[in-house]
Scaffold this motif. Sequence first.
Motif, PDB file in Angstrom:
ATOM      1  N   ASN A  10       0.865  -1.168   0.000  1.00 46.92           N
ATOM      2  CA  ASN A  10       0.000   0.000   0.000  1.00 46.92           C
ATOM      3  C   ASN A  10       0.909   1.227   0.000  1.00 46.92           C
ATOM      4  OD1 ASN A  10      -1.675   2.181   0.628  1.00 46.92           O
ATOM      5  ND2 ASN A  10      -3.035   0.921   1.860  1.00 46.92           N
ATOM      6  N   ASP A  12       0.467   4.304  -0.620  1.00 46.67           N
ATOM      7  CA  ASP A  12      -0.005   5.552  -0.023  1.00 46.67           C
ATOM      8  C   ASP A  12       0.205   5.600   1.487  1.00 46.67           C
ATOM      9  OD1 ASP A  12      -0.773   7.740  -1.446  1.00 46.67           O
ATOM     10  OD2 ASP A  12      -2.885   7.584  -0.903  1.00 46.67           O
ATOM     11  N   ARG A  13       0.200   4.436   2.139  1.00 50.61           N
ATOM     12  CA  ARG A  13       0.432   4.394   3.588  1.00 50.61           C
ATOM     13  C   ARG A  13       1.902   4.275   3.947  1.00 50.61           C
ATOM     14  NH1 ARG A  13      -3.745   0.124   5.627  1.00 50.61           N
ATOM     15  NH2 ARG A  13      -1.813  -0.810   6.332  1.00 50.61           N
ATOM     16  N   THR A  35       9.178   7.859  -7.510  1.00 52.65           N
ATOM     17  CA  THR A  35       7.769   7.959  -7.137  1.00 52.65           C
ATOM     18  C   THR A  35       7.646   8.509  -5.726  1.00 52.65           C
ATOM     19  OG1 THR A  35       7.315   5.993  -8.459  1.00 52.65           O
ATOM     20  CG2 THR A  35       5.625   6.653  -6.889  1.00 52.65           C
ATOM     21  N   ASN A  37       4.574   9.242  -2.733  1.00 55.04           N
ATOM     22  CA  ASN A  37       3.166   9.024  -2.416  1.00 55.04           C
ATOM     23  C   ASN A  37       2.525  10.343  -1.989  1.00 55.04           C
ATOM     24  OD1 ASN A  37       3.934   9.381   0.276  1.00 55.04           O
ATOM     25  ND2 ASN A  37       3.773   7.213   0.788  1.00 55.04           N
ATOM     26  N   SER A  38       1.281  10.301  -1.582  1.00 50.68           N
ATOM     27  CA  SER A  38       0.556  11.530  -1.243  1.00 50.68           C
ATOM     28  C   SER A  38       1.123  12.239  -0.011  1.00 50.68           C
ATOM     29  CB  SER A  38      -0.930  11.224  -1.023  1.00 50.68           C
ATOM     30  OG  SER A  38      -1.079  10.336   0.067  1.00 50.68           O
ATOM     31  N   LYS A  39       1.906  11.514   0.786  1.00 54.11           N
ATOM     32  CA  LYS A  39       2.526  12.116   1.973  1.00 54.11           C
ATOM     33  C   LYS A  39       3.928  12.659   1.678  1.00 54.11           C
ATOM     34  CE  LYS A  39       0.025   8.991   4.969  1.00 54.11           C
ATOM     35  NZ  LYS A  39       0.098   7.852   5.862  1.00 54.11           N
ATOM     36  N   CYS A  66       1.687  -2.091   5.793  1.00 57.98           N
ATOM     37  CA  CYS A  66       1.466  -1.714   4.389  1.00 57.98           C
ATOM     38  C   CYS A  66       1.637  -2.873   3.421  1.00 57.98           C
ATOM     39  CB  CYS A  66       2.453  -0.620   3.989  1.00 57.98           C
ATOM     40  SG  CYS A  66       2.291   0.894   4.925  1.00 57.98           S
TER      41      CYS A  66
END
Length: 74
Positions: A10, A12-13, A35, A37-39, A66
């Motif tokens: 995962n 995003d986590r 890459t 992630n959103s964080k 994750c």
Amino acid sequence: MAKITKVTINADRCKGCSLCTDACPKKILRLATETLNSKGYHPAEMTDQEACNACGFCATMCPDVCITIEKEVG
């Protein structure tokens, strides 16, 4: 019978702590270099799904849960 292993991360986590990459005996996990992630973290990624023997060390070490490992006999 062949074993099929699927490792799902995962992204995003994932906070990119690299505990899973250090724990992998086959060294087939790494932190993604291109890459985020959103964080804003570089998440872990699998480099060779077929080489994975589903030992579970990566999932055990992940403090944020994750990583999911699925084994199928096919």
